[in-house]
Scaffold this motif. Sequence first.
Motif, short mmCIF file in Angstrom:
data_model
loop_
_atom_site.label_atom_id
_atom_site.label_comp_id
_atom_site.label_asym_id
_atom_site.label_seq_id
_atom_site.Cartn_x
_atom_site.Cartn_y
_atom_site.Cartn_z
N TYR A 1 173.37 87.64 11.02
CA TYR A 1 174.53 86.77 10.79
C TYR A 1 174.86 86.70 9.31
CZ TYR A 1 177.46 82.61 10.45
OH TYR A 1 178.49 81.74 10.16
N ILE A 2 173.86 86.51 8.47
CA ILE A 2 174.12 86.40 7.02
C ILE A 2 174.65 87.74 6.48
CG2 ILE A 2 173.06 86.02 4.76
CD1 ILE A 2 173.46 83.45 6.40
N ASP A 3 174.10 88.85 6.99
CA ASP A 3 174.62 90.17 6.58
C ASP A 3 176.10 90.30 6.97
OD1 ASP A 3 171.52 91.92 7.50
OD2 ASP A 3 172.07 90.75 5.72
N TYR A 4 176.42 89.78 8.15
CA TYR A 4 177.82 89.82 8.68
C TYR A 4 178.75 89.01 7.78
CZ TYR A 4 181.46 88.13 12.01
OH TYR A 4 182.64 87.76 12.63
N GLU B 1 168.78 81.87 0.40
CA GLU B 1 168.58 83.28 0.80
C GLU B 1 167.21 83.80 0.39
OE1 GLU B 1 173.12 84.73 0.28
OE2 GLU B 1 171.74 86.12 1.26
N GLY B 2 166.48 83.00 -0.41
CA GLY B 2 165.10 83.38 -0.73
C GLY B 2 164.24 83.43 0.52
N ASN B 3 164.69 82.74 1.58
CA ASN B 3 163.92 82.74 2.83
C ASN B 3 164.30 83.89 3.77
OD1 ASN B 3 162.52 80.38 2.08
ND2 ASN B 3 164.25 79.10 2.76
N TYR B 4 165.26 84.73 3.34
CA TYR B 4 165.78 85.79 4.21
C TYR B 4 164.68 86.61 4.90
CZ TYR B 4 168.60 89.93 5.53
OH TYR B 4 169.22 90.95 6.22
N PRO B 5 163.63 87.02 4.18
CA PRO B 5 162.61 87.84 4.84
C PRO B 5 161.90 87.12 5.99
CG PRO B 5 162.30 87.84 2.43
CD PRO B 5 163.30 86.76 2.75
N LYS C 1 185.83 71.06 2.40
CA LYS C 1 186.49 72.38 2.20
C LYS C 1 186.31 73.32 3.39
CE LYS C 1 186.02 72.45 -2.88
NZ LYS C 1 187.44 72.55 -3.24
N GLY C 2 185.40 73.00 4.29
CA GLY C 2 185.06 73.94 5.36
C GLY C 2 183.94 74.85 4.92
N GLY C 3 183.16 75.31 5.90
CA GLY C 3 182.04 76.19 5.58
C GLY C 3 180.87 75.89 6.49
N ILE C 4 179.80 76.67 6.29
CA ILE C 4 178.63 76.53 7.15
C ILE C 4 177.38 76.41 6.30
CG2 ILE C 4 178.45 79.06 7.42
CD1 ILE C 4 177.35 78.51 10.28
N PHE C 5 176.54 75.42 6.64
CA PHE C 5 175.24 75.21 5.98
C PHE C 5 174.16 75.61 6.99
CE2 PHE C 5 172.13 73.08 3.26
CZ PHE C 5 171.12 72.79 4.15
N LEU C 6 173.17 76.38 6.49
CA LEU C 6 172.10 76.81 7.40
C LEU C 6 170.74 76.56 6.77
CD1 LEU C 6 174.34 79.44 6.97
CD2 LEU C 6 173.34 79.98 9.19
N TYR C 7 169.89 75.82 7.49
CA TYR C 7 168.47 75.81 7.17
C TYR C 7 167.74 76.22 8.45
CZ TYR C 7 164.71 75.37 3.94
OH TYR C 7 163.69 75.68 3.08
N PRO C 8 167.63 77.53 8.71
CA PRO C 8 167.09 78.01 9.99
C PRO C 8 165.58 77.85 10.08
CG PRO C 8 168.23 79.75 8.74
CD PRO C 8 167.99 78.62 7.81
#
Length: 339
Positions: free
Chosen positions: A225-228, A212-216, A258-265
């Motif tokens: 999406y991440i805010d959601y 999330e350091g890359n959020y900006p 376990k299920g889940g989502i990984f994101l490196y956008p």
Amino acid sequence: MNDKIISLDRHIIEEQHRYSGRGDFSAILSQIVFAAKVVAAQVAHAGIVEDILGKTGSKNIQGEEVQKLDVYANRLFINALNYIGKVCVMASEEEKDMILIPPEFPRGDYVVMFDPLDGSTNIDVNVSIGTIFGIYRRVSPPGGDGTLEDCLQPGRKLFGAGYVIYSSSTILVYTTGNGVNGFSLDPSVGEFILSHPNITMPRRGKIYSTNEGNYPYWKKGTREYIDYLKSDRNTKKEPYTSRYIGSLVADFHRNLLKGGIFLYPEDTNDPKKPTGKLRLLYEANPLAFIAEQAGGYASTGYEPILDIKPTSLHQRVPLIIGSKDDVLEYEEFAKKNNE
Ligand code: P6P
């Protein structure tokens, strides 16, 4: 002693009847398993054996500091595969160019892509690291050297793929297109034993993994999406849990189970990462094949990872991978990214 123990060697042989049957593919997998066992032994002692700790002071073609264990693992996988006469060309994160078979060895019908030790910056802080590999049949004529065309095949053409996670235990997970199975290394006998049969990824998770350091620097849809996910507006009606190890194989393995989502956008700030940080050939494609075989999905946000026609050995892609409904939901948000 449980007489129902299924070793990885037995599983590979039982799987063999499904493909060429000549044992070539099985021989490649067995060599990868051998190299993984050696890496596992070194990783287990990396905290102790000074001579492979710390940096070589050199940088790999990604411009990243190269840890000695990276160099060691890279050479190990190359030397385990180049002499068996089953491989015509390889590619590695650690090698700028494709790796041809030395003239003294026969060429085979397969192509192996690998990241020998992903997450290696975590070695010195004792965080899990991993090996990722993908195996294709050659498309160039048999007998001669493999070609770049052999290396630049879409993930949809993968014949087999897998990863090894070196952690509290060493686990090898692989698929040949007939489901996904995981094997744990029993150090007392030096064998990988079936421990995670027929792995299936939950359709939807409650974990998201991203830096999330890359959020900006993310585009509009990605940020929304991440805010959601962090709100009560998502389908769980409560915020997802954030889990990020910073080691792709470790983050992927947890979400696979376990299920889940990984994101490196894609990252609009870093000129090195306009299309994300992770590599298509030997990171995204093998994991995407495993994810789809386990009922999950992997996307750039705009198209399936496995459909991409590669254009270069080390090309980067945005990687959104995990539970199918989560990744599909991200794709809806990503439609706003280029507004
Ligand atoms: P960041 C490790 O360096 C790696 O290649 C992957 O294993 C991991 O998922 C990613 O980079 C972490 O990148 O920018 O969050 O440190």
